[in-house]
Design an enzyme around this catalytic site. Structure first.
Site, PDB file in Angstrom:
ATOM      1  N   HIS A 133       0.872  -1.179   0.000  1.00 22.52           N
ATOM      2  CA  HIS A 133       0.000   0.000   0.000  1.00 22.52           C
ATOM      3  C   HIS A 133       0.905   1.223   0.000  1.00 22.52           C
ATOM      4  CE1 HIS A 133      -3.035   2.891   1.047  1.00 22.52           C
ATOM      5  NE2 HIS A 133      -3.979   1.969   1.087  1.00 22.52           N
ATOM      6  N   ARG A 152      -6.272   9.624  -0.687  1.00 15.97           N
ATOM      7  CA  ARG A 152      -6.019  10.028  -2.071  1.00 15.97           C
ATOM      8  C   ARG A 152      -7.305  10.158  -2.863  1.00 15.97           C
ATOM      9  NH1 ARG A 152      -3.367   5.893  -4.455  1.00 15.97           N
ATOM     10  NH2 ARG A 152      -3.456   4.582  -2.606  1.00 15.97           N
TER      11      ARG A 152
END
Length: 480
Positions: A133, A152
């Protein structure tokens, strides 16, 4: 929602949806930045409401198979310090993946279920694909843990030490919403080329977003950093890629069945569901979809099956004696377990991490072989108690770990290309002419054997799923 989960809604009452990395349109429903936690609480609440029997703090140490079919399991009750042998017509593995053998926040996910299935003849697949990740909290140390992809998805930016949105150079179309593997590689390159943040990570920021949006859509991340004196509404944070999801696992078919009769698997313990690279939010769907399929099929098979086998008493006693031996037997040349475990975590990150090459992979395989031949018989435990002996638990997990490490590294060395979340520095491009294939593993007479099989292409029509073909179904007419 029937179990009490709360999902975000828009003003008109429809579900809020957002893009995650690699998505071509907004399709992920969510609960702020804690969707997985909200689902977990809802499922747990339903277990308690319906009175489903469960055993807490119990670790499965051996699956029982008789005449090629599942027969039960040997389990260690960590709290009471006793062993159980449990007879079962069918078994569903739902133990999570093996991301914890890397330096992951999924510490308890050390591949138990995958290794248990391998030992009784189940096939493994996609063992080379560990997804890093890209945005894990890196500094300060106490805040470490995953920064949800919602950071994000809401418009968060990745910045190097020069203040540049460096994804513009690598992925100008998708920017910070490129796939996780791609962003992880780009971050590593920025760090290696000297444009990282002060503590070895990279910067991420939502300070340009409206304050109200951050407070409403990212409440957990906001509070987490406020506890350490950092306000994400004003300042960037320092992040770094960390292992997050293991795409490999126990091979299942569309019915969630493994290659062992009566043994099913669902969720992250299974392999082949996501292929070489999982898209954000898909693991939560995987858990619910294949959990329901596995549970239904296991229940139906149980009703059809004969009574549970009388498991081989000798094999149960041998397993218990092995575990008791770890706890009580003195060693001539004792090996320090925490040191050995830390060494393997760091080596997996270095050689089986985001960037790989043949030299590092061979080094890893050499260390695995050395550990198996020299260290396993000399593990020394300081704690000889029966109850809550977490040192013994870690020792048992070391045996599981080595099974996963060996299969994963062998597959990564064999796959001489880059695909999905497997990136070879010495083979940086994808090669469909040679490697549009899966690598399978199984144990034969105690030896790990691998097999390469070409990927089969097929077109799925919703006509194959009549329960979704009714005219009132949202899937009606779908032929993709």
């Amino acid at each position: 929602e029937e179990f009490g989960c709360l999902l975000n809604r828009d003003h008109d009452g429809s579900y809020s949806v957002r893009n995650f990395g690699g998505h071509s349109y907004p399709r992920s429903v969510f609960c702020g930045d804690e969707t997985g936690h909200e689902m977990m609480i809802g499922l747990r609440r339903e277990i308690l409401r319906t009175g489903i029997k469960h055993l807490d703090e119990v670790m499965a140490v051996k699956l029982l198979v008789e005449d090629g079919s599942a027969a039960g399991a040997v389990c260690w009750d960590i709290g009471k310090g006793v062993f159980y042998s449990i007879a079962a017509r069918t078994i569903v593995l739902a133990t999570g993946d093996a991301a914890g053998i890397w330096p992951s926040n999924s510490e308890r996910q050390r591949g138990d279920g995958i290794a248990l299935a391998l030992r009784v003849g189940a096939e493994l697949v996609d063992m080379e694909f560990i997804q890093y990740h890209p945005t894990h909290c890196w500094w300060p140390f106490g805040v470490r843990g995953s920064v949800s992809e919602s950071f994000r998805a809401e418009g968060g930016r990745l910045l190097n030490s020069l203040g540049e949105r460096f994804m513009q150079e690598y992925e100008p179309q998708q920017m910070e919403l490129a796939t996780r593997d791609r962003i992880s590689v780009c971050i590593y390159r920025e760090i290696l080329e000297g444009r990282g943040a002060p503590h070895g990570g990279i910067f991420a920021s939502v300070a340009h977003l409206p304050t109200q949006q951050i407070e409403k859509r990212l409440p957990v991340i906001l509070q987490k950093y406020l506890n350490f004196g950092i306000d994400i509404r004003k300042d960037p944070i320092e992040i770094r890629p960390q292992p997050h999801y293991f795409c490999g696992g126990v091979k299942i078919n569309g019915g969630a069945q493994t290659s062992v009769q009566g043994l099913y698997a669902a969720g992250a313990v299974s392999g082949g569901v996501h292929g070489a690279n999982r898209l954000g939010s898909n693991s939560l769907i995987d858990i619910l979809v294949f959990g329901e399929i596995a549970g239904r099929n296991a229940a139906q098979e149980t009703l059809r099956a004969r009574k549970p086998f009388q498991a081989n008493r000798e094999s149960i006693e041998l397993e218990i004696a092995r575990i008791e031996g770890l706890r009580t037997t003195a060693k001539k040349s004792p090996v320090d377990l925490p040191h050995l475990r830390r060494k393997h975590i760091e080596m997996m990150d270095r050689h089986m991490g985001v960037l790989r090459n043949a030299t590092g992979l061979k080094t890893m395989l050499t260390e695995i072989a050395r550990t198996k031949s020299e260290d396993l018989s000399n593990i020394a435990l300081r704690d000889s108690s029966r109850e809550y002996n977490f040192e013994l638990r870690d020792a048992l997990e070391l045996f599981f770990r080595l099974e996963i490490e060996e299969a994963s590294t062998q597959a990564a060395l064999l796959r001489e290309e880059s695909r999905g979340c497997h990136f070879r520095e010495d083979f940086p491009t994808r090669d469909d002419s040679r490697w549009l294939s899966n690598i399978f593993f199984r144990k034969v007479n105690g030896d790990l054997q691998q097999e390469v099989r070409a990927v089969r292409h097929s077109l799925v029509s919703m006509d194959q799923f009549p329960e979704y073909a009714q005219s009132n179904s949202p899937w009606h007419g779908y032929t993709g």
